[in-house]
Design a protein around this motif. Structure first.
Motif, PDB file in Angstrom:
ATOM      1  N   GLY A   1      43.975  44.788  40.939  1.00 45.13           N
ATOM      2  CA  GLY A   1      44.874  45.762  40.307  1.00 45.13           C
ATOM      3  C   GLY A   1      44.322  46.299  39.002  1.00 45.13           C
ATOM      4  N   LYS A   2      43.572  45.469  38.292  1.00 48.44           N
ATOM      5  CA  LYS A   2      42.930  45.909  37.040  1.00 48.44           C
ATOM      6  C   LYS A   2      41.668  46.723  37.315  1.00 48.44           C
ATOM      7  N   GLU A   3      41.311  46.863  38.601  1.00 44.08           N
ATOM      8  CA  GLU A   3      40.123  47.588  39.067  1.00 44.08           C
ATOM      9  C   GLU A   3      38.828  46.934  38.596  1.00 44.08           C
ATOM     10  N   ALA A   4      38.889  45.612  38.386  1.00 44.39           N
ATOM     11  CA  ALA A   4      37.676  44.870  38.028  1.00 44.39           C
ATOM     12  C   ALA A   4      36.821  44.613  39.265  1.00 44.39           C
ATOM     13  N   ILE A   5      37.460  44.526  40.427  1.00 35.21           N
ATOM     14  CA  ILE A   5      36.773  44.299  41.705  1.00 35.21           C
ATOM     15  C   ILE A   5      37.465  45.129  42.786  1.00 35.21           C
ATOM     16  N   PRO A   6      36.772  45.471  43.886  1.00 32.26           N
ATOM     17  CA  PRO A   6      37.365  46.310  44.933  1.00 32.26           C
ATOM     18  C   PRO A   6      38.243  45.495  45.897  1.00 32.26           C
ATOM     19  N   PRO A   7      39.174  46.141  46.603  1.00 37.30           N
ATOM     20  CA  PRO A   7      40.049  45.450  47.551  1.00 37.30           C
ATOM     21  C   PRO A   7      39.317  44.728  48.679  1.00 37.30           C
ATOM     22  N   ASP A   8      38.172  45.298  49.136  1.00 33.97           N
ATOM     23  CA  ASP A   8      37.491  44.692  50.287  1.00 33.97           C
ATOM     24  C   ASP A   8      36.713  43.420  49.939  1.00 33.97           C
TER      25      ASP A   8
ATOM     26  N   ALA B   1      46.284  35.811  41.801  1.00 35.96           N
ATOM     27  CA  ALA B   1      45.303  35.976  40.716  1.00 35.96           C
ATOM     28  C   ALA B   1      44.197  36.948  41.121  1.00 35.96           C
ATOM     29  N   LEU B   2      43.751  36.850  42.365  1.00 40.40           N
ATOM     30  CA  LEU B   2      42.713  37.770  42.847  1.00 40.40           C
ATOM     31  C   LEU B   2      43.266  39.193  42.940  1.00 40.40           C
ATOM     32  N   LEU B   3      44.506  39.340  43.413  1.00 32.76           N
ATOM     33  CA  LEU B   3      45.114  40.672  43.497  1.00 32.76           C
ATOM     34  C   LEU B   3      45.275  41.298  42.117  1.00 32.76           C
ATOM     35  N   LEU B   4      45.535  40.478  41.109  1.00 30.45           N
ATOM     36  CA  LEU B   4      45.634  40.997  39.743  1.00 30.45           C
ATOM     37  C   LEU B   4      44.306  41.590  39.271  1.00 30.45           C
TER      38      LEU B   4
ATOM     39  N   ALA C   1      36.196  31.555  42.333  1.00 29.77           N
ATOM     40  CA  ALA C   1      36.135  31.325  40.883  1.00 29.77           C
ATOM     41  C   ALA C   1      35.242  32.340  40.165  1.00 29.77           C
ATOM     42  N   LYS C   2      34.325  32.976  40.862  1.00 28.81           N
ATOM     43  CA  LYS C   2      33.449  33.980  40.249  1.00 28.81           C
ATOM     44  C   LYS C   2      34.224  35.240  39.855  1.00 28.81           C
ATOM     45  N   TYR C   3      35.340  35.492  40.554  1.00 27.03           N
ATOM     46  CA  TYR C   3      36.038  36.764  40.367  1.00 27.03           C
ATOM     47  C   TYR C   3      37.462  36.599  39.823  1.00 27.03           C
ATOM     48  N   SER C   4      38.032  35.420  39.961  1.00 22.87           N
ATOM     49  CA  SER C   4      39.432  35.220  39.639  1.00 22.87           C
ATOM     50  C   SER C   4      39.603  34.373  38.380  1.00 22.87           C
ATOM     51  N   PHE C   5      40.846  34.028  38.059  1.00 26.85           N
ATOM     52  CA  PHE C   5      41.146  33.247  36.862  1.00 26.85           C
ATOM     53  C   PHE C   5      42.393  32.408  37.122  1.00 26.85           C
TER      54      PHE C   5
END
Length: 325
Positions: A255-262, A249-252, A277-281
């Motif tokens: 991938g949508k470029e909502a957050i950076p890889p690091d 879910a975090l990788l998605l 939970a702040k960043y994922s779904f």
């Protein structure tokens, strides 16, 4: 009848059956399975490799209701062996969640008797199981083998179908994503998971009493593109409750470029599920599949005086005797 505690205490080689006593057990009036009756102190362990479509099951683990995969397998074993559930002591390698599929789930059970041939046992089990659960392999197991505790690593795949229109043939086994994904960013982020880490941030609250070790070793995390299908493959020493789905879910989101890889090492270091939970779904279970389980090779050695493993019986068409004119 031997108790499970006594069976678990046995670490001697596979017991030899008594050649003087055999019996024929009729199974479901469809197949006869020959079992060899050993001495009273003998116990035999058997390994199953299972595949199942988890759509209509509440996971692997036994429950009174609703139906689970373990319930269905135990019911077939009880009919096949004529043994009660407590004596079979069926144990699965992984407690897959509700709706999660498997191609390589492994389980073991015990009996107080040996078999002469496993092909008929294999056929009988698949004849009794519902069509969405199949036994792929049946084999004798050493006393040291344990479906859960002998595991070296588990491999899970999560499938994502990325297109504006969902392929109806993939709908039960892949998550539908309508956003264009930056797979390079997803691969970069997946590398942060590889290695030994505390995955507390990626664990959902569990309903069982066990207190698992949050430190897990991830050996690889690959992101593979197959046309519109994106397959995320992760291999690890073990996984916490819903850990794989939470990582995907975090990788998605990455991938949508909502957050950076690091952001991955930051969330890992926080050891706080609320931070994720702040960043994922929430990611549904139907895209996840337990593909295979690797074991200590020494625990997979066949015991002496045992039947050969079964991969299922092949049927042949006999020569047609009809006279042609």
């Amino acid at each position: 009848m031997m108790t499970y505690a006594a069976a678990a205490a046995l670490v001697a080689p596979f017991p030899s059956p008594s050649p003087s006593s055999t019996s024929l057990l009729s199974l479901n009036s469809a197949v006869d399975v020959v079992e060899v009756q050993p001495n009273q102190d003998s116990v035999y362990k058997w390994r199953l490799v299972l595949a199942y479509d988890g759509t209509r099951y509440a996971g692997w683990q036994y429950q009174e209701s609703p139906p689970t995969v373990q319930c269905a397998v135990e019911k077939a074993l009880i009919q096949t062996t004529k043994l009660p559930r407590k004596d079979l002591q069926l144990v699965g390698a992984s407690r897959t969640d509700a709706g999660v599929h498997a191609w390589g789930q492994v389980a073991h059970f015990v009996t107080p008797f040996n078999y002469e041939n496993l092909d008929r046992v294999h056929m009988a089990l698949n004849g009794l199981l519902p069509s969405d659960i199949r036994v792929r392999e049946t084999s004798p197991a050493s006393a040291e083998f344990h479906a859960r505790f002998s595991v070296k690593s588990k491999i899970y795949h999560y499938k994502i179908y990325s297109d504006t229109i969902m392929d109806p043939f993939q709908r039960r086994f892949a998550y539908h994503n309508m956003y264009k994904l930056n797979t390079a960013a997803m691969r970069e982020a997946a590398k942060y998971f590889v290695g030994k880490h505390d995955f507390t941030s990626f664990e959902n609250a569990s309903h069982n009493d066990r207190v698992p070790d949050p430190v897990k070793h991830i050996f690889r995390f690959d992101v593979k593109e197959m046309g519109a299908l994106l397959q995320l493959e992760v291999e690890g020493s073990g996984f916490l409750y819903r850990q794989v789905r939470n990582m995907v879910a975090l990788l998605l989101q990455i991938g949508k470029e909502a957050i950076p890889p690091d952001i991955v090492p930051y969330i890992l270091a926080s050891r706080d599920r609320k931070e994720l939970a702040k960043y994922s779904f929430y990611l549904p279970p139907h895209g996840l599949c337990l593909v295979s389980i690797n074991y200590n090779e020494s625990h997979l050695l066949p015991p002496p005086d045992c039947p050969a493993k079964s991969f299922g019986m092949h049927h042949t068409i006999r020569k047609c005797k009809v006279v042609y004119y």
